[in-house]
Design an enzyme around this catalytic site. Structure first.
Site, PDB file in Angstrom:
ATOM      1  N   SER A  87       0.858  -1.179   0.019  1.00  0.00           N
ATOM      2  CA  SER A  87       0.195  -0.357   0.273  1.00  0.00           C
ATOM      3  C   SER A  87       0.545   0.924  -0.050  1.00  0.00           C
ATOM      4  CB  SER A  87      -0.836   0.161   1.093  1.00  0.00           C
ATOM      5  OG  SER A  87      -2.315   1.247   1.101  1.00  0.00           O
TER       6      SER A  87
ATOM      7  N   GLU B 167      -9.571  -5.197  -5.896  1.00  0.00           N
ATOM      8  CA  GLU B 167      -9.438  -3.105  -4.990  1.00  0.00           C
ATOM      9  C   GLU B 167      -9.518  -2.204  -5.916  1.00  0.00           C
ATOM     10  OE1 GLU B 167      -5.309  -2.807  -3.442  1.00  0.00           O
ATOM     11  OE2 GLU B 167      -4.210  -5.133  -3.889  1.00  0.00           O
TER      12      GLU B 167
ATOM     13  N   HIS C 100      -7.199  -5.795  -0.893  1.00  0.00           N
ATOM     14  CA  HIS C 100      -5.844  -5.093  -1.070  1.00  0.00           C
ATOM     15  C   HIS C 100      -5.118  -5.403   0.264  1.00  0.00           C
ATOM     16  CE1 HIS C 100      -3.802  -1.249  -0.782  1.00  0.00           C
ATOM     17  NE2 HIS C 100      -3.970  -1.301   0.717  1.00  0.00           N
TER      18      HIS C 100
END
Length: 294
Positions: A140, A235, A265
């Site tokens: 991320s 995602e 995610h």
């Protein structure tokens, strides 16, 4: 169809909310860490004078290292929330890993985080680890930093590492990707307004979402080592991964992109429980070993 074990990742994202204070951040870290099993035959060693942990799988190569950048939208996450995940990855590659804490927003905003990542990389080089024996990895926000840190480090005169393994990388702080619309009903947590809100917190009043040390696709990726990107098909950040892969390829970088059907995610957080996460970690292990010459 996602395995029942991977559904725990979906339920996690459905249950969490943006942390309001330090206590809530710590609770979120614990819930995040609970997704991952404790890998066997791994030692964790504190780094004196630094907010970091050495992750040392038994029998790992000592001259090669994963430099790990945790995710959390720049407002949460820590070496403790992610140590087990990165331990699974270190075991798969067969090397030590270094995971560290960087300052969080809103108390500290860009570019503090990427500068602290560069400082950690410099420290690692100062320990005698050759740049060609270091691979950056992160999820991320940390996935984006695995590339932006390289650009920032190179601008400071440091050599680039052997490669990078970002997964579910967040690079588009304008949330302009088409998958914010096409995956709106499959992503269990993220949506355009939330991501733009996180971006505002991180960038502050002066930061630009098109700064290359925020979104590396606005920088020069030429000359970087190989990049292996993983992302979940469900995602909204799917386009972030695709755009990063396309930019790297255009710059002549050896890049691989694996999209995992039905995955959320950072689904790799279910390592040791979910077959999809274990498959993803296995792939990263094989790729990392090759790039590091093992």
């Amino acid at each position: 169809m996602a395995s029942k074990e991977s559904e725990a990742v979906r339920r996690h994202w459905e249950s969490v909310r943006e942390p309001k204070d330090q206590l809530e951040r710590e609770r979120a870290d614990h819930r995040w860490a609970e997704l991952t099993t404790e890998p066997e035959d791994v030692d964790y060693l504190a780094v004196p004078g630094r907010p970091a942990l050495w992750i040392v799988p038994h029998g790992a190569a000592t001259d090669r290292v994963l430099l790990c950048l945790h995710g959390g939208g720049y407002i949460s996450g820590s070496r403790y929330s992610h140590r087990k995940l990165f331990a699974h990855m270190a075991k798969a590659v067969g090397v030590r890993a270094l995971v560290f804490d960087y300052s969080l927003a809103p108390e500290q905003i860009h570019p503090v985080q990427v500068d602290e990542a560069v400082d950690t990389y410099r420290w690692l080089l100062d320990q005698g680890i050759a740049p060609e024996h270091i691979v950056f990895t992160g999820d991320s926000a940390g996935g984006g930093m695995s590339i932006t840190t390289q650009l920032r480090a190179r601008a400071a005169g440091l050599p680039v590492p052997a490669g990078a393994m970002p997964f579910s990388p967040w690079i588009d702080f304008e949330a302009s990707g088409s998958t914010y619309d096409s995956n709106r009903d499959t992503d269990s947590f993220f949506h355009r307004d939330l991501v733009r809100g996180l971006a505002r917190i991180f960038l502050g009043p002066e930061g630009s979402p098109r700064d290359p040390s925020v979104n590396p696709t606005y920088g020069d990726l030429t000359g970087l080592g190989p990049i292996y990107i993983q992302v979940g098909a469900d995602e909204v950040l799917l386009d972030d991964a695709r755009v990063l892969a396309a930019a790297a390829d255009k710059a002549g970088v050896d890049v691989r992109l694996d999209v995992f059907p039905g995955m959320q995610h950072t689904f790799q957080m279910a390592a040791g429980r979910a077959p999809e996460a274990d498959d993803a970690v296995r792939r990263m292990g094989q790729w990392g070993r090759k790039v590091l010459g093992l």
